[in-house]
Design a protein around this motif. Structure first.
Motif, PDB file in Angstrom:
ATOM      1  N   THR A 607       0.793  -1.235   0.000  1.00 50.42           N
ATOM      2  CA  THR A 607       0.000   0.000   0.000  1.00 50.42           C
ATOM      3  C   THR A 607       0.824   1.284   0.000  1.00 50.42           C
ATOM      4  O   THR A 607       0.288   2.362  -0.272  1.00 50.42           O
ATOM      5  N   GLN A 608       2.135   1.201   0.287  1.00 52.61           N
ATOM      6  CA  GLN A 608       2.882   2.466   0.369  1.00 52.61           C
ATOM      7  C   GLN A 608       4.388   2.198   0.303  1.00 52.61           C
ATOM      8  O   GLN A 608       4.870   1.150   0.743  1.00 52.61           O
ATOM      9  N   ILE A 609       5.096   3.161  -0.264  1.00 54.33           N
ATOM     10  CA  ILE A 609       6.561   3.182  -0.224  1.00 54.33           C
ATOM     11  C   ILE A 609       6.973   4.538   0.328  1.00 54.33           C
ATOM     12  O   ILE A 609       6.533   5.583  -0.177  1.00 54.33           O
ATOM     13  N   ALA A 610       7.788   4.541   1.373  1.00 53.58           N
ATOM     14  CA  ALA A 610       8.277   5.797   1.961  1.00 53.58           C
ATOM     15  C   ALA A 610       9.754   5.628   2.289  1.00 53.58           C
ATOM     16  O   ALA A 610      10.237   4.505   2.487  1.00 53.58           O
ATOM     17  N   TYR A 611      10.469   6.739   2.351  1.00 56.41           N
ATOM     18  CA  TYR A 611      11.898   6.692   2.656  1.00 56.41           C
ATOM     19  C   TYR A 611      12.132   7.162   4.077  1.00 56.41           C
ATOM     20  O   TYR A 611      11.417   8.036   4.599  1.00 56.41           O
ATOM     21  N   VAL A 612      13.127   6.583   4.687  1.00 52.82           N
ATOM     22  CA  VAL A 612      13.474   6.970   6.047  1.00 52.82           C
ATOM     23  C   VAL A 612      13.947   8.423   6.033  1.00 52.82           C
ATOM     24  O   VAL A 612      14.887   8.778   5.299  1.00 52.82           O
ATOM     25  N   LYS A 613      13.237   9.237   6.775  1.00 51.77           N
ATOM     26  CA  LYS A 613      13.528  10.672   6.835  1.00 51.77           C
ATOM     27  C   LYS A 613      13.552  11.283   5.431  1.00 51.77           C
ATOM     28  O   LYS A 613      14.331  12.212   5.155  1.00 51.77           O
ATOM     29  N   ASP A 614      12.688  10.742   4.560  1.00 54.51           N
ATOM     30  CA  ASP A 614      12.577  11.222   3.176  1.00 54.51           C
ATOM     31  C   ASP A 614      13.895  11.158   2.420  1.00 54.51           C
ATOM     32  O   ASP A 614      14.114  11.901   1.452  1.00 54.51           O
ATOM     33  N   GLY A 619      17.478   4.188   3.285  1.00 53.93           N
ATOM     34  CA  GLY A 619      16.607   3.035   3.165  1.00 53.93           C
ATOM     35  C   GLY A 619      15.154   3.434   3.055  1.00 53.93           C
ATOM     36  O   GLY A 619      14.796   4.618   3.163  1.00 53.93           O
ATOM     37  N   ALA A 620      14.315   2.423   2.842  1.00 54.17           N
ATOM     38  CA  ALA A 620      12.892   2.678   2.608  1.00 54.17           C
ATOM     39  C   ALA A 620      12.033   1.815   3.519  1.00 54.17           C
ATOM     40  O   ALA A 620      12.474   0.802   4.081  1.00 54.17           O
ATOM     41  N   VAL A 665      13.574  -1.713   4.065  1.00 51.33           N
ATOM     42  CA  VAL A 665      14.340  -2.190   2.918  1.00 51.33           C
ATOM     43  C   VAL A 665      15.635  -1.388   2.865  1.00 51.33           C
ATOM     44  O   VAL A 665      15.615  -0.192   2.551  1.00 51.33           O
ATOM     45  N   PRO A 666      16.773  -2.018   3.174  1.00 51.52           N
ATOM     46  CA  PRO A 666      18.033  -1.267   3.125  1.00 51.52           C
ATOM     47  C   PRO A 666      18.435  -0.969   1.686  1.00 51.52           C
ATOM     48  O   PRO A 666      18.005  -1.644   0.741  1.00 51.52           O
ATOM     49  N   GLY A 667      19.255   0.032   1.522  1.00 45.11           N
ATOM     50  CA  GLY A 667      19.722   0.402   0.190  1.00 45.11           C
ATOM     51  C   GLY A 667      19.828   1.903   0.062  1.00 45.11           C
ATOM     52  O   GLY A 667      19.322   2.657   0.905  1.00 45.11           O
TER      53      GLY A 667
END
Length: 696
Positions: A607-614, A619-620, A665-667
């Protein structure tokens, strides 16, 4: 269960059981009876006032589960299995130190009269009471009584079975002690016979019972056993042909459930049986032929000896030799064929003047060997037809033995006859017209029943899903293995024959609010759902457990351990569930509840994809949801903008506390797309929400 019929009041155990109608009624009545000893008018009035509520509560889980949302505490809640562990059945799912099982050993002498179309016989049964209980009577099964007018089986089907007989006529019953026979008067009730004992049979005691009987052999309306015509003569498929002991076990005591066409539940013992019939007939039977010198020619014995060391099929009686007087030791009078089979729950046989016969060596584990054999009329010959039957049978027995448990008997026989698509220990009945992939599939399926329920003694009358589903499950791998997949994949061939993805083919069953759960009493499952649920859903459940939940490295040893522990014994559903949990190290209550106790659906979504601290460099977080009552582990595939991808394994516990959760999800790259179950391995009812594309 038989392919012919295929073509042709269960209490659910849920976390809501405290609200089940029978629980409420029992609680009210028990409280009232503690006070008064009986139902009072007040009790009856109160129960009557509860009727509308009880009616709603009595609705099957499937009637409302389809619209339910996922609730972790329900799906992962404690699960009460139908039978509790004990010293007889251990908490690890294996037979406990106190396991016992009664034993009948049979000597049966029967005569087949083709002119009168009758069997007349005497069954002598040495019965050992290994239970801790004393027995006041014995129960036997008289399944021929299914064909009597007004039988329970005929009434349950809503139609007459197509013909009638007088059933199994009992000519006399005797108890034999010290060489003396004492007549007793049995009580016959539909397909059951109770034999009263003049004195109780003590725990550890033994008794010998002798029953004289006869019956008219049903014509083609007989279904699982019958007689009919091939071009060169009559074929007789003889099963349910002697009185068979009912099971006495630790859960129900005697279990003489009437025969309503849901197959069998039988005790294990040794069988010696003698079949007397016209000398020009060939007999194929369960077990080893004890007297070949009396019933076979020297040439036939030599050909069989050659087959015992040949991986290629050897003709014992060629189709061109059918009817040749030289194929019989004599053409005059009768011959008696003597067979012996050890540690089996049943025996069956077939007889005809029209049989060709071929055979090949079985190569079994630990250097053991046996014979795969086929008998069939001339019209079934040919490489595209029954000329490959023994090849199919040989491969299936060898593959099942290698993969799961060694085949324990000396012979495996495939019969082309009148009763088709039916299995018995060491012998199966298939169709004269079967050919090609259909013959392969049905041969592998029916001989696969040697493992379930002939070796592992499931109760087919109550739990048909265990023998049919387990056997259909092992069929899948046999179809893949035979001749580099010549007839694979089988998958759903028994039901829809659609050749599609089985997780898609099951979706209409899961979406159907009237479809019964797997754990329904077999007799209650109507024909519409018998194959989709009893065969297909049950088999697919094992496939998903093996390939998606546990993995072969855990499933296979656990499954083999279960088979070996329960070989020639009587496991129940609870034993299987506990055994798989114990050996795999998993609490699988969420899986048993969703797939077996209920007919729940699965719907997982991204339902969603977000990034850590944008910041993609940190990572996400990908949000995944479990929306329907059933849950399963899944693969989450994340594809990055450069085309690289990462797969993350999501265990079922991903959703043990909440329906929606965010997966880290790291990266350092931006994500282009995230998809759950990307390889289409799960029965997800709505795949439109499985993928989420990140905005550019």
């Amino acid at each position: 269960m038989d392919a012919v019929l295929a073509r042709g009041s269960h209490r659910r155990l849920t976390t809501q059981n405290m609200l089940a109608p029978d629980f409420i009624v029992s609680a009210v009545r028990e409280e009232q009876q503690r006070e008064t000893g009986e139902d009072t008018p007040m009790t009856k009035t109160f129960l009557h006032s509860l009727a509308p509520i009880l009616a709603l509560l009595a609705l099957p889980a499937t009637a409302y589960a389809q619209d339910a949302r996922y609730e972790p505490r329900t799906t992962f809640g404690p699960l009460t299995l139908p039978s509790p562990p004990s010293a007889v059945r251990g908490a690890n799912g294996l037979p406990g130190p106190g396991y016992w099982q009664n034993r009948p050993d049979y000597q049966i002498r029967a005569t087949l009269d083709p002119a009168a179309k009758t069997i007349r016989g005497t069954a002598t049964i040495a019965y050992a009471n290994n239970s801790p209980d004393r027995l006041d009577y014995l129960w036997l099964q008289l399944d021929q009584n299914l064909y009597r007018p007004g039988s329970r089986g005929a009434m349950a089907s809503g139609r007459r079975p197509g013909g009638n007989t007088d059933g199994m006529v009992i000519d006399g019953v005797e108890l034999v002690e010290g060489g003396k026979a004492r007549p007793v008067t049995p009580l016959i009730s539909d397909t059951r016979m109770q034999v009263p004992l003049p004195a109780p049979l003590a725990a550890g005691g033994k008794i010998t019972l002798r029953v004289r009987y006869h019956f008219a052999i049903p014509g083609e309306f007989g279904g699982r056993m019958a007689w009919g015509n091939a071009k060169a003569g009559e074929i007789y498929n003889l099963a349910q042909w002697y009185p068979r002991m009912a099971v006495y076990d630790d859960l129900r005591g005697w279990d003489p459930l009437p025969y309503l066409a849901q197959e069998f539940y039988l005790e294990y013992g040794n069988f010696d049986y003698w079949i007397t019939l016209p000398a020009n007939m060939i007999v194929a039977g369960s077990g080893e032929l004890v007297n070949p010198a009396e019933v076979l020619t020297a040439q036939q014995r030599a050909r069989l000896a050659k087959a015992r060391t040949s991986d290629a099929t050897v003709e014992v009686i060629a189709p061109s030799e059918i009817g040749n007087p030289a194929t019989r030791p004599t053409q005059q009078g009768t011959l008696t064929w003597h067979f012996r089979m050890e540690n089996t729950r049943d025996v069956a046989f077939a007889a005809s003047t029209a049989f060709a016969w071929d055979a090949a060596q079985l190569n079994l584990p630990d250097g053991k060997t046996g014979l795969a054999m086929s008998v069939y009329p001339a019209e079934s010959q040919g490489r595209e037809r029954w000329g490959r039957s023994t090849e199919y049978l040989k491969h299936a027995v060898e593959e099942f033995s290698r993969r799961w448990y060694p085949y324990p008997w000396p012979n495996a026989v495939n019969v082309a006859g009148i009763a088709t698509g039916m299995e018995y220990p060491g012998i199966v009945f298939d169709g004269i017209e079967d050919a090609g992939k259909e013959l392969f599939w049905i041969s592998a399926h029916e001989i696969g029943h040697s493992w379930f329920p002939m070796i592992v003694g499931f109760d087919e009358r109550r739990d048909a899903w265990m023998d049919e589903g387990f056997n259909t499950f092992i069929d899948v791998y046999e179809s893949d293995a035979f001749n580099r997949g010549e007839y694979g994949p089988k998958r759903d061939s028994e039901y829809a024959r659609g050749g599609g993805n089985p997780v898609d083919e099951i979706l209409p069953v899961l979406a159907d609010p009237q479809a019964p759960p797997i754990l329904s009493r077999a007799d209650t499952v109507i024909e519409k759902y018998r194959h989709p649920v009893t065969y297909f859903k049950s088999a697919l459940g094992l496939t998903l457990l093996r390939e998606q939940i546990l993995g072969p490295e855990r499933f296979d040893p656990a499954f083999r351990r279960f088979i070996a522990a329960w070989a020639f014994k009587h496991p129940k559903p609870s034993d299987f569930f506990r055994a798989m949990e114990d050996a795999s190290g998993e609490d699988l209550s969420w899986w048993w509840r969703g797939w077996y106790f209920n007919n729940w659906t699965l719907d997982q979504a991204v339902t969603q994809i977000a990034y850590v601290k944008d910041d993609p460099a940190q990572g996400a977080l990908v949000t995944v949801e479990n929306r329907d009552p059933m849950v399963m582990p899944a693969t989450l595939r994340v594809t990055f903008v450069d085309g690289s991808r990462r797969d993350l394994a999501l265990p079922a516990e991903t959703w043990i506390r909440q329906a929606s959760t965010s997966i880290f999800v790291p990266g350092s790259l931006r994500i282009a797309r995230a998809e759950i179950d990307p390889d289409h391995r799960l029965p997800d009812r709505d795949r439109s929400n499985n993928a989420f594309a990140a905005p550019r």
